[in-house]
Design an enzyme around this catalytic site. Structure first.
Site, PDB file in Angstrom:
ATOM      1  N   HIS A  72     -63.782  13.154  19.182  1.00  0.00           N
ATOM      2  CA  HIS A  72     -63.859  12.718  20.584  1.00  0.00           C
ATOM      3  C   HIS A  72     -62.496  12.163  20.998  1.00  0.00           C
ATOM      4  O   HIS A  72     -61.945  11.290  20.320  1.00  0.00           O
ATOM      5  CB  HIS A  72     -64.925  11.636  20.758  1.00  0.00           C
ATOM      6  CG  HIS A  72     -65.102  11.207  22.188  1.00  0.00           C
ATOM      7  ND1 HIS A  72     -65.821  11.952  23.092  1.00  0.00           N
ATOM      8  CD2 HIS A  72     -64.639  10.128  22.869  1.00  0.00           C
ATOM      9  CE1 HIS A  72     -65.805  11.341  24.267  1.00  0.00           C
ATOM     10  NE2 HIS A  72     -65.093  10.239  24.154  1.00  0.00           N
ATOM     11  N   ASP A 129     -71.995  10.071  22.381  1.00  0.00           N
ATOM     12  CA  ASP A 129     -70.765   9.487  21.827  1.00  0.00           C
ATOM     13  C   ASP A 129     -70.986   8.056  21.356  1.00  0.00           C
ATOM     14  O   ASP A 129     -70.117   7.197  21.496  1.00  0.00           O
ATOM     15  CB  ASP A 129     -69.634   9.527  22.870  1.00  0.00           C
ATOM     16  CG  ASP A 129     -69.369  10.925  23.392  1.00  0.00           C
ATOM     17  OD1 ASP A 129     -69.584  11.880  22.628  1.00  0.00           O
ATOM     18  OD2 ASP A 129     -68.962  11.060  24.559  1.00  0.00           O
ATOM     19  N   CYS A 187      -3.237   8.895  21.216  1.00  0.00           N
ATOM     20  CA  CYS A 187      -3.859   8.102  20.152  1.00  0.00           C
ATOM     21  C   CYS A 187      -3.089   8.207  18.843  1.00  0.00           C
ATOM     22  O   CYS A 187      -3.265   7.381  17.947  1.00  0.00           O
ATOM     23  CB  CYS A 187      -5.309   8.522  19.956  1.00  0.00           C
ATOM     24  SG  CYS A 187      -5.523  10.286  19.709  1.00  0.00           S
TER      25      CYS A 187
END
Length: 722
Positions: free
Chosen positions: A106, A142, A707
C-alpha cells in the site's frame, strides 16, 4: 515458498520477477483480463516463463466468492499470496487460504491515507513524509497488521508520477520482496495499526477533482500536483474543462508579466507568461502551471494558450516521409487493436496507456538519435499527424521554442559592432537581478563604464541552482545520449569560432587584454578546450575488475562513472573566458549542469558565452551565469546543499574559506587552483640576453596577470672544484 501473485501492472511484473530471482516458486499469477486485445504486463511476463496465468473478470458476486474461480485458485497450492497492486476485490476465503496468509503493498504510511488514492492524498494534504506499507490482509480496508514500512521525503513539487517513479515503485518492489524474505525466515512481525492518526479518503476521479479557487496558493498547488497525472485537476476556462499539470509554487518577490486569462471563481485572472500560466490563491500568493489539457485530449504548453493551433502544417521532404512511415509502423505495433493508422488516429483514444508512451519515446530514439522527445511531447501531439508534425519540427529546429530575448548593449569598436548581454542568465533566459540591482562594468584602459550589469542576489542563486538541478534530474540534459552532448559542445565551439572576433573584442574591453592575445589565447584556446572535451563525452567509462578467490569465481566488480549534478564555478578576472572554458567544458562533458559566477569586474564574455550556448540548443537550466560579489554569490554556492561540487580559482586565503564552507554544508567535492610563487632561476652560464627577454615576457605577459608569472628572479653562481 510457493507463492501466488495476485495483481497487475508494471509494479506487479517487477515484484513477480524479483520473487523468482530470489528462488521462490510462483505457482500462479492472477491478473485482470486483456484490455483492447493487450495483455497486462504481469500476465505477459508470466506467460513467457510458462507460469499458469488466470485472468478472472471478477472473484465474487454479491459479496460471495465465485466457486469456480476460488476452486481454480486453491488448486495451485500457494503457501503465500502476494498482492503487489490489485484493483479487484478478493474474497476472504482466498485471502486466508494459504499457510502464511496474504500480504498487500500500500503506497502510504498506514494508518494514514487508507483507500485507493493514497498517493494523491499524501500530496493533497501537503505531507512532508510519504512512503509505503506492506501489511497482512484482513477483512477491513487497509486495516491489517503492519509487516514493514519505509518512508521518504516529499519534495515541494512532487507529483503522483514523480514520487512513484523516484521512491514508491523501486523501493516498493524491494520492500515487498524483503517482506517475503522475512516471512520465509519466520521473522515477519504483525504490528497492529494504531487508530490514532488514521484517515480514509475517497477515490480521486475526474468528477471530484475540480479545483476550488477559494484557497491559498499552496493548497491549490497541492490539489493540482496531487491529481497529476491521474485523474487531473480541472477547471472551466473559456467554457470548457481544462486540466492543469506541472504546478510549482512561485517566489512572490517576482513580478509576472503576461496576458490575463479569466478563470471563473478565481480571486483574480491568471497570467499567460512565457514560463507558463501564473495562478493566484485567495492569499495573493502565486503558483505556476506548465501544461494544460483540453477536453479533446490535446495537451499544450500553458505559455502557448493564446497561440494554440496557430501554426500551419509543414510539408515533409522525402526523407521525412520515410521517417513518418517508420513511425506509422511503430504506432501499429503498439496499437495492435487498430486496423490502420491514419493521420487522424488518436494514440490515447485507441487504447494507449502511460507505458506505451515510454515505449514510443524509446522507439523514436532508435530511429532518430537527434530527436530527444519527452513523455509530455506525446501528450501534446495525440493524433498521428500532430505527432509527425511535432517530430519533424523538432528535427528541423522549428519546434516552437520561444526565441531567445536579449537586451543588448551595443558598442561600435574595433571596426565592428559588438552586442553585449548584460543581464543574469538563468534557466535559459536573460533576466534582471532580484530587486533590479545593477553595477557598472569598467573598461580598465580608460576607467569608463562599459555598461550596467545585473548584480545577482541570494534569491537569484536559489533560482539558478533550482534550474540547474531540475535540468539535471528531470530535463532533457540528464537523459541525453553522451554522443549527443558531444555534438552540442562541438556546435558551441563552432559558433564561438564564428564569433571569435566579437568575443575577443569584448574580452579586451572588459579585462584590458591586448586584442591579438585575446583573439589567439583567451578565445582561441577556449574554443580548443570545448572541442577537446566534446570528444570526451562518449569516452567516460568505468572498468571491470576480476576478483581473486571469489566463490563462485564468475564474480567480478565493475565501476560506472556518473555525473555529479549541479556544479558551482567561481572564476577570476585574468583570463575570463578561458577560465570559464577550462572548468565548464569538463563539467558539461561529464553530463553535469553549471552555475557560474564570473569575476565581478569581468562578467561580459561569460554572458556572451551564455547567449551562444542557448543559440546552439543547450537545454534550459544546464548553464547559468550569475555576475555578482564573491561574498554573496560565491559564498551561497559554497553553502548550497544542492550544489554537489565547487570549482574555484583565486587566492589561497579565499580557497581555505571555500573548502571549509563546502565541508560544513554538505561535504561537497572541491577543486581549487590557488595562488603561489613562480621563481625564474638564472645560472651563470646562460645566454643572458635571452634570459632577460624571457624574464620580461614572463613578468609582463597578459599585463602580468598570469598565475605562473614570475614573482622572484634568482641568479645562481656555480663554482666547480676539481
Amino acid at each position: 515458498m510457493r507463492i501466488a501473485v495476485i495483481g497487475q501492472s508494471l509494479f506487479g511484473q517487477e515484484v513477480y520477477k524479483e520473487l523468482r530471482k530470489e528462488g521462490h516458486t510462483v505457482v500462479g499469477v492472477f491478473t485482470i483480463p486483456d484490455k483492447d486485445g493487450k495483455a497486462d504486463p504481469l500476465a505477459t511476463e508470466a506467460e513467457k516463463d510458462g507460469v499458469p496465468v488466470f485472468k478472472f473478470p471478477r472473484w465474487r458476486v454479491k459479496g460471495q466468492g465465485i466457486p469456480e474461480v476460488v476452486g481454480q485458485y486453491k488448486a495451485v497450492g500457494a503457501e503465500l499470496n502476494v498482492l503487489p497492486f490489485c484493483s479487484q476485490f478478493i474474497p476472504m476465503e482466498v485471502i486466508d487460504h494459504p499457510k502464511h496468509g496474504s500480504i498487500i503493498y500500500h503506497p502510504s504510511l498506514l494508518p494514514r491515507h487508507r483507500g485507493a488514492s493514497a498517493i494523491n492524498w499524501t500530496l493533497i494534504h501537503g505531507d512532508k513524509k510519504g512512503g509505503f506499507t506492506v501489511f497482512w490482509a484482513d477483512d477491513g480496508l487497509d486495516t491489517g497488521p503492519i509487516l514493514l514500512q519505509r518512508e521518504c521525503d516529499v519534495e515541494p513539487d512532487d507529483t503522483v508520477n514523480t514520487i512513484y517513479k523516484r521512491f514508491l515503485f523501486p523501493e516498493g518492489v524491494k520492500g515487498t520482496v524483503d517482506a517475503v524474505k522475512m516471512i520465509a525466515a519466520g521473522t515477519a512481525p504483525r504490528i497492529t495499526q494504531p487508530e490514532e492518526g488514521a484517515t480514509y479518503e475517497c477515490i480521486q476521479k475526474k468528477d471530484n477533482s475540480k479545483i476550488d479557487w477559494n484557497q491559498p496558493a499552496e493548497a491549490i498547488h497541492n490539489w493540482i500536483r496531487g491529481n497529476d497525472k491521474v485523474p487531473g485537476a480541472w477547471a472551466e476556462v473559456d467554457g470548457q474543462k481544462v486540466t492543469f499539470y506541472g504546478s510549482t509554487l512561485v517566489d512572490n518577490g517576482t513580478t509576472a508579466n503576461g496576458k490575463p486569462l479569466e478563470i471563473p471563481g478565481a480571486s483574480k485572472p491568471g497570467l499567460v507568461t512565457k514560463a507558463g500560466l501564473v495562478l493566484f490563491g485567495n492569499d495573493g500568493k502565486t503558483l505556476l502551471v506548465r501544461n494544460l489539457q483540453f477536453e479533446d485530449g490535446k495537451m499544450i504548453n500553458a505559455a502557448q494558450y493564446f497561440s494554440a493551433g496557430a501554426s500551419s502544417a509543414v510539408e515533409l521532404t522525402e526523407e521525412e516521409k520515410a521517417f513518418a512511415e517508420q513511425m506509422r509502423a511503430v504506432w501499429k505495433s503498439i496499437l495492435t487493436n487498430v486496423d490502420e493508422i491514419s493521420d487522424s488516429t488518436d494514440f490515447f483514444k485507441s487504447g494507449a496507456a502511460s507505458m506505451d508512451v515510454v515505449r514510443l519515446v524509446e522507439e523514436v530514439k532508435l530511429r532518430a538519435s537527434d530527436l530527444q522527445l519527452q513523455n509530455e511531447d506525446v501528450y501534446m501531439a495525440t493524433t498521428f499527424q500532430e505527432f509527425i508534425q511535432m517530430c519533424v519540427r523538432k528535427l528541423r529546429g522549428e519546434d516552437g521554442e520561444e526565441e531567445l530575448v536579449v537586451d543588448y548593449v551595443e558598442k561600435n569598436v574595433n571596426n565592428m559592432t559588438v552586442r553585449i548581454p548584460h543581464q543574469l542568465f538563468v534557466n535559459g533566459e536573460f533576466v534582471d537581478a532580484e530587486g533590479g540591482k545593477t553595477y557598472k562594468s569598467i573598461n580598465p584602459t580608460d576607467g569608463q563604464a562599459i555598461c550596467e550589469v545585473s548584480l545577482a542576489q541570494i534569491p537569484d542563486v536559489e533560482r539558478a541552482v533550482a534550474a540547474a538541478k531540475e535540468a539535471f534530474e528531470e530535463g532533457e540534459w540528464g537523459k541525453m545520449n553522451p554522443r549527443d552532448r558531444g555534438k552540442l559542445m562541438y556546435k558551441l565551439a563552432d559558433l564561438m569560432e564564428q564569433h571569435q572576433e566579437e568575443l575577443a573584442t569584448i574580452e579586451s574591453l572588459d579585462s584590458g587584454a591586448v586584442y591579438t592575445l585575446a583573439l589567439k589565447t583567451h578565445v582561441g584556446m577556449s574554443i580548443q578546450t570545448f572541442r577537446y572535451f566534446a570528444g570526451w563525452c562518449d569516452k567516460i567509462q568505468g572498468c571491470t575488475i576480476p576478483i581473486n578467490q571469489a566463490r563462485p569465481n564468475r564474480n567480478l566488480t565493475f565501476t560506472k562513472k556518473e555525473p555529479i549534478g549541479v556544479c558551482g564555478i567561481v572564476i577570476p578576472w585574468n583570463y575570463p573566458l578561458m577560465m570559464l572554458a577550462w572548468k565548464t567544458a569538463a563539467c558539461l562533458a561529464a553530463g553535469n549542469t553549471v552555475v557560474l559566477k564570473p569575476a565581478q569586474v569581468t562578467p561580459l564574455t561569460a554572458l556572451k558565452f551564455a547567449e551562444l550556448a542557448a543559440r546552439v540548443g543547450f537545454p534550459k537550466g544546464v548553464i547559468n551565469i550569475l555576475p555578482g560579489s564573491g561574498a554573496l554569490v560565491g559564498q551561497r554556492l559554497s553553502d548550497h546543499p544542492d550544489v554537489r561540487k565547487l570549482g574555484f580559482t583565486g587566492s589561497t586565503e579565499i580557497g581555505k574559506h571555500i573548502m571549509k564552507s563546502c565541508a560544513v554544508s554538505n561535504v561537497k567535492k572541491v577543486s581549487l587552483e590557488l595562488g603561489g610563487k613562480s621563481p625564474l632561476i638564472i645560472f651563470s652560464d646562460c645566454d643572458m640576453d635571452k634570459a632577460v627577454r624571457m624574464g620580461m615576457s614572463a613578468v609582463f605577459f597578459n599585463k602580468g596577470e598570469n598565475c605562473i608569472g614570475v614573482c622572484v628572479c634568482v641568479c645562481v653562481c656555480v663554482c666547480v672544484f676539481r
